[in-house]
Write a protein that holds these residues in place. Sequence first.
Motif, short mmCIF file in Angstrom:
data_model
loop_
_atom_site.label_atom_id
_atom_site.label_comp_id
_atom_site.label_asym_id
_atom_site.label_seq_id
_atom_site.Cartn_x
_atom_site.Cartn_y
_atom_site.Cartn_z
N VAL A 165 0.84 -1.20 0.00
CA VAL A 165 0.00 0.00 0.00
C VAL A 165 0.88 1.25 0.00
CG1 VAL A 165 -1.80 1.27 1.21
CG2 VAL A 165 -1.80 -1.23 1.26
N LEU A 166 0.67 2.12 -0.99
CA LEU A 166 1.38 3.40 -1.07
C LEU A 166 0.37 4.52 -0.79
CD1 LEU A 166 3.56 2.90 -4.28
CD2 LEU A 166 4.16 2.44 -1.91
N ARG A 167 0.62 5.27 0.25
CA ARG A 167 -0.31 6.34 0.64
C ARG A 167 0.05 7.63 -0.10
NH1 ARG A 167 -3.06 4.07 4.73
NH2 ARG A 167 -2.05 2.37 5.85
N ASP A 168 -0.26 7.61 -1.38
CA ASP A 168 0.06 8.72 -2.28
C ASP A 168 -1.18 8.98 -3.13
OD1 ASP A 168 0.92 10.39 -4.32
OD2 ASP A 168 2.75 9.29 -4.74
N PRO A 169 -1.77 10.19 -3.05
CA PRO A 169 -2.99 10.47 -3.84
C PRO A 169 -2.77 10.39 -5.34
CG PRO A 169 -2.11 12.49 -2.87
CD PRO A 169 -1.36 11.35 -2.24
N ASN A 170 -1.51 10.43 -5.77
CA ASN A 170 -1.21 10.33 -7.20
C ASN A 170 -1.04 8.88 -7.67
OD1 ASN A 170 -0.87 13.25 -7.98
ND2 ASN A 170 0.58 13.14 -6.29
N VAL A 171 -1.17 7.94 -6.74
CA VAL A 171 -1.09 6.52 -7.05
C VAL A 171 -2.51 5.98 -7.20
CG1 VAL A 171 -0.45 4.25 -6.16
CG2 VAL A 171 1.12 6.17 -5.93
N SER A 172 -2.77 5.21 -8.25
CA SER A 172 -4.09 4.61 -8.46
C SER A 172 -4.36 3.53 -7.42
CB SER A 172 -4.18 4.03 -9.87
OG SER A 172 -3.99 5.04 -10.85
N ARG A 173 -5.63 3.18 -7.26
CA ARG A 173 -5.99 2.18 -6.25
C ARG A 173 -5.26 0.85 -6.52
NH1 ARG A 173 -10.17 2.36 -3.05
NH2 ARG A 173 -10.78 0.21 -3.51
N HIS A 174 -5.26 0.41 -7.74
CA HIS A 174 -4.48 -0.76 -8.15
C HIS A 174 -3.59 -0.29 -9.30
CE1 HIS A 174 -8.09 -2.55 -6.21
NE2 HIS A 174 -7.17 -3.31 -5.66
N HIS A 175 -2.42 0.19 -8.95
CA HIS A 175 -1.57 0.92 -9.90
C HIS A 175 -0.73 -0.02 -10.77
CE1 HIS A 175 0.30 4.99 -10.68
NE2 HIS A 175 1.10 4.19 -11.36
N ALA A 176 -0.08 -0.99 -10.14
CA ALA A 176 0.83 -1.87 -10.87
C ALA A 176 0.85 -3.24 -10.22
CB ALA A 176 2.24 -1.28 -10.93
N GLU A 177 1.42 -4.20 -10.93
CA GLU A 177 1.51 -5.56 -10.40
C GLU A 177 2.92 -6.10 -10.62
OE1 GLU A 177 -1.52 -9.15 -10.35
OE2 GLU A 177 -0.56 -9.00 -12.32
N LEU A 178 3.48 -6.70 -9.58
CA LEU A 178 4.76 -7.40 -9.68
C LEU A 178 4.47 -8.87 -9.98
CD1 LEU A 178 6.57 -5.85 -6.59
CD2 LEU A 178 7.10 -5.41 -8.99
N ARG A 179 5.22 -9.43 -10.94
CA ARG A 179 4.97 -10.81 -11.35
C ARG A 179 6.28 -11.58 -11.39
NH1 ARG A 179 1.32 -8.73 -16.49
NH2 ARG A 179 -0.45 -7.94 -15.24
N ARG A 180 6.28 -12.77 -10.79
CA ARG A 180 7.48 -13.60 -10.75
C ARG A 180 7.39 -14.70 -11.80
NH1 ARG A 180 7.70 -16.56 -5.47
NH2 ARG A 180 6.53 -18.13 -6.63
N SER A 181 8.47 -14.89 -12.53
CA SER A 181 8.54 -15.95 -13.53
C SER A 181 8.98 -17.25 -12.86
CB SER A 181 9.54 -15.57 -14.62
OG SER A 181 10.87 -15.69 -14.12
N PRO A 182 8.81 -18.40 -13.54
CA PRO A 182 9.27 -19.68 -12.96
C PRO A 182 10.76 -19.69 -12.66
CG PRO A 182 7.76 -20.07 -14.78
CD PRO A 182 8.07 -18.61 -14.79
N GLN A 183 11.53 -18.84 -13.34
CA GLN A 183 12.98 -18.78 -13.13
C GLN A 183 13.36 -17.87 -11.96
OE1 GLN A 183 11.58 -18.28 -16.33
NE2 GLN A 183 11.81 -20.51 -16.61
N GLY A 184 12.37 -17.22 -11.34
CA GLY A 184 12.64 -16.36 -10.19
C GLY A 184 12.84 -14.90 -10.53
#
Length: 228
Positions: A165-184
């Motif tokens: 959670v980033l408490r920044d009004p300029n950040v969208s509610r769901h702004h970005a997603e981190l994704r891990r590959s099978p290789q790490g």
Amino acid sequence: MQPVELARKLGKEMDAHKTAGVARVYVPNEYTVYLSGKDRVRLEGYERSLEQELAGYLLEHARRRSYDLLTRPTVSFETDERLRLGEFGIQARLVKPPAHEGAPPSQGEEGHTMVYSAPRDPPPEPSPARRAEVATRAVVSVDERRYVLEGPRATIGRSKDADCVLRDPNVSRHHAELRRSPQGDWTIADLGSTNGVKVNGRRVGSTRLASGDQVTLGTTTFRFDIEQ
């Protein structure tokens, strides 16, 4: 929040904050564990016993690794209403005993509070084809807090249900997603945010991340790292 997982992470924080002397390796002896209000309530009646049990675990952990402690380790619980159910933070400090009776103990500088997120759902049993996956963790360091994200996916945004959670009004509610590959490896993907995602000053839609990258969402910049 499970005591076994908490003990494991406390031992990990001891390992991470060791200091090598001339002939000895010193480790923190004071640990503060931050819990959500709901998790803290669940400890009513045995909180003190759990603190002593965890302190004993850390003492044995130090002995097994031949670490030196200035005093017997202590563990205490505090409430942090910013944490969600299942999340906990750990802050480790090296506290020197008083030079003479009656003097206050000398406390070292407070380090970052490591915030660990509990997995939303228990991981499924790995199939034979997935046994070789590398289960790295993403570490997001912002201000004085560090979020350790188990993956394989973790959302970043202003919403309370985001993994980070980033408490920044300029950040969208769901702004970005981190994704891990099978290789790490980890990538970051813009989830259609208003102000976009920048990595090392360059705006991206989706890109692979490396340890040390500076990621900007809204007006907030955080450091990204990968933990093995």
